[in-house]
Design a protein around this motif. Structure first.
Motif, PDB file in Angstrom:
ATOM      1  N   SER A   1       0.267   5.133   0.717  1.00 10.77           N
ATOM      2  CA  SER A   1      -0.410   6.247   1.422  1.00 10.77           C
ATOM      3  C   SER A   1      -0.387   7.457   0.713  1.00 10.77           C
ATOM      4  O   SER A   1       0.893   8.002  -0.133  1.00 10.77           O
ATOM      5  CB  SER A   1       0.183   6.062   2.976  1.00 10.77           C
TER       6      SER A   1
ATOM      7  N   THR B   1       1.110  -1.456   0.114  1.00 10.14           N
ATOM      8  CA  THR B   1      -0.257   0.009  -0.077  1.00 10.14           C
ATOM      9  C   THR B   1       0.956   1.285  -0.074  1.00 10.14           C
ATOM     10  O   THR B   1       2.313   1.272   0.406  1.00 10.14           O
ATOM     11  CB  THR B   1      -0.706  -0.067   1.086  1.00 10.14           C
TER      12      THR B   1
ATOM     13  N   ALA C   1      -5.632   9.100   1.846  1.00 10.70           N
ATOM     14  CA  ALA C   1      -5.824   8.248   0.239  1.00 10.70           C
ATOM     15  C   ALA C   1      -4.385   7.068   0.262  1.00 10.70           C
ATOM     16  O   ALA C   1      -3.476   7.025   0.977  1.00 10.70           O
ATOM     17  CB  ALA C   1      -6.001   9.004  -0.636  1.00 10.70           C
ATOM     18  N   SER C   2      -5.244   5.856  -0.046  1.00  9.48           N
ATOM     19  CA  SER C   2      -3.877   4.855  -0.520  1.00  9.48           C
ATOM     20  C   SER C   2      -4.415   4.420  -1.420  1.00  9.48           C
ATOM     21  O   SER C   2      -5.745   4.520  -1.979  1.00  9.48           O
ATOM     22  CB  SER C   2      -4.384   4.010   1.317  1.00  9.48           C
TER      23      SER C   2
ATOM     24  N   ASP D   1     -11.180   8.087  -6.009  1.00 12.46           N
ATOM     25  CA  ASP D   1     -11.258   7.687  -4.631  1.00 12.46           C
ATOM     26  C   ASP D   1     -10.991   6.371  -5.323  1.00 12.46           C
ATOM     27  O   ASP D   1      -9.430   6.109  -4.281  1.00 12.46           O
ATOM     28  CB  ASP D   1     -11.829   7.943  -3.899  1.00 12.46           C
ATOM     29  N   ASN D   2     -11.505   5.332  -5.997  1.00 10.31           N
ATOM     30  CA  ASN D   2     -11.629   4.307  -5.871  1.00 10.31           C
ATOM     31  C   ASN D   2     -11.879   3.326  -7.267  1.00 10.31           C
ATOM     32  O   ASN D   2     -12.233   2.311  -7.688  1.00 10.31           O
ATOM     33  CB  ASN D   2     -12.099   3.404  -4.968  1.00 10.31           C
ATOM     34  N   GLN D   3     -12.322   3.604  -8.293  1.00 14.55           N
ATOM     35  CA  GLN D   3     -12.434   4.017  -9.617  1.00 14.55           C
ATOM     36  C   GLN D   3     -10.923   3.204 -10.576  1.00 14.55           C
ATOM     37  O   GLN D   3      -9.983   4.312 -10.612  1.00 14.55           O
ATOM     38  CB  GLN D   3     -13.497   4.531  -9.618  1.00 14.55           C
TER      39      GLN D   3
ATOM     40  N   SER E   1      -6.132  -1.381  -5.775  1.00  9.27           N
ATOM     41  CA  SER E   1      -7.370  -0.678  -5.833  1.00  9.27           C
ATOM     42  C   SER E   1      -6.946   0.742  -4.529  1.00  9.27           C
ATOM     43  O   SER E   1      -5.796   0.797  -4.140  1.00  9.27           O
ATOM     44  CB  SER E   1      -8.062  -1.485  -5.373  1.00  9.27           C
ATOM     45  N   GLY E   2      -8.139   1.754  -4.484  1.00  8.27           N
ATOM     46  CA  GLY E   2      -7.897   2.767  -3.915  1.00  8.27           C
ATOM     47  C   GLY E   2      -8.953   2.897  -3.241  1.00  8.27           C
ATOM     48  O   GLY E   2     -10.262   2.521  -3.441  1.00  8.27           O
ATOM     49  N   SER E   3      -8.618   4.372  -1.907  1.00 10.66           N
ATOM     50  CA  SER E   3      -9.802   4.306  -0.358  1.00 10.66           C
ATOM     51  C   SER E   3      -8.788   5.546   0.160  1.00 10.66           C
ATOM     52  O   SER E   3      -8.029   6.149  -0.629  1.00 10.66           O
ATOM     53  CB  SER E   3      -9.398   2.729   0.465  1.00 10.66           C
ATOM     54  N   LYS E   4     -10.289   5.713   0.500  1.00 13.63           N
ATOM     55  CA  LYS E   4      -9.623   6.952   1.135  1.00 13.63           C
ATOM     56  C   LYS E   4     -10.846   7.574   2.432  1.00 13.63           C
ATOM     57  O   LYS E   4     -11.479   6.783   2.452  1.00 13.63           O
ATOM     58  CB  LYS E   4     -10.384   8.388   0.001  1.00 13.63           C
ATOM     59  N   SER E   5     -10.357   7.814   3.360  1.00 16.70           N
ATOM     60  CA  SER E   5     -10.713   8.267   4.411  1.00 16.70           C
ATOM     61  C   SER E   5     -10.477   9.554   5.066  1.00 16.70           C
ATOM     62  O   SER E   5      -9.075   9.617   5.525  1.00 16.70           O
ATOM     63  CB  SER E   5     -10.540   7.669   5.672  1.00 16.70           C
TER      64      SER E   5
END
Lengths: 122, 110
Positions: B21, B19, B72-73, B52-54, B64-68
């Motif tokens: 960051s 991952t 983001a990661s 973010d994640n598409q 894959s992507g994610s955010k909080s």
């Protein structure tokens, strides 16, 4: 095929001017916001400027504001970047990029050119 | 110094999950979508993740992507040697009125 091809990069003296071109093919630039992004040797990506789809609005990074001008020639389907008062820190590969709308007010740079190199001598 | 903060390097062995960051603030990641770009040496960047994640068409689902909040990661599972590249996060910054990129993370596949 959707493509962007930059040209105009060369060695220029500090204080000099240069105009970069970015010819689009496979799509009409008036349908998209267009951008310039640069990358100094061995460094990361830095956004430089953007122009909206009808050419009525432009935005610049603080580092180039007042010195660079982004424009487009719709008839030639070409994007330009006029660079004046060039400095050593402007030396970089300059990419043009298309931004595509992905909904919810969000965009991404989905098509990039191959880049053109600017070298500034002091 | 970049507005978005990424680790300068990351590494993993084939098959591993890694991952990367990307840390920002309320004026950028906290209020706008994050995109990720992959860049090989001497090549133009390529859009890897948007919103973010598409994933754009053609990008393997290993990415894959994610955010909080304001971070983001980017995750890469089943790491492959051809994933060795530089990775950049990017988003719009409302305060700067411009796009901002992370400093980039060089991924090495051991």
């Amino acid at each position: 095929e959707v493509q962007l091809v930059e040209s105009g990069g060369e060695l220029v003296q500090a204080g000099g001017s240069l105009r970069l071109s970015c010819e689009a093919s496979g799509f009409i630039i008036t349908s998209f916001w267009m951008h310039w992004v640069r990358q100094a040797p061995g460094k990361g990506l830095v956004w430089v400027s953007r122009i909206n789809s009808d050419g009525s609005s432009t935005t610049y990074a603080d580092s180039v504001k007042g010195r660079f001008t982004i424009s487009r020639d719709n008839a030639k389907n070409t994007l330009y970047l006029q660079m004046n008062s060039l400095r050593a820190e402007d030396a970089a590969v300059y990419y043009c990029a298309r931004s595509r709308y992905y909904g919810w007010g969000n965009y991404g740079f989905d098509v990039w050119g191959q880049g053109t190199m600017i070298t500034v001598s002091s | 110094q970049s507005v978005l903060t990424q680790p300068p390097s990351a590494s993993g062995t084939p098959g591993q999950r890694v991952t990367i960051s990307c840390s920002g603030s309320s004026s950028n990641i906290g209020s706008d979508a994050v995109n990720w770009y992959q860049q090989f040496p001497g090549m133009a960047p390529k859009l890897l993740i948007y919103n973010d994640n598409q994933r754009p068409s053609g990008v393997p689902d290993r990415f894959s992507g994610s955010k909080s909040g304001t971070s983001a990661s980017l995750a890469i599972s089943g790491l492959q040697s051809e994933d060795e590249a530089d990775y950049y996060c990017a988003t719009w910054d409302d305060s700067l009125d411009g796009w901002v990129f992370g400093g980039g993370t060089k991924l090495t596949v051991l």
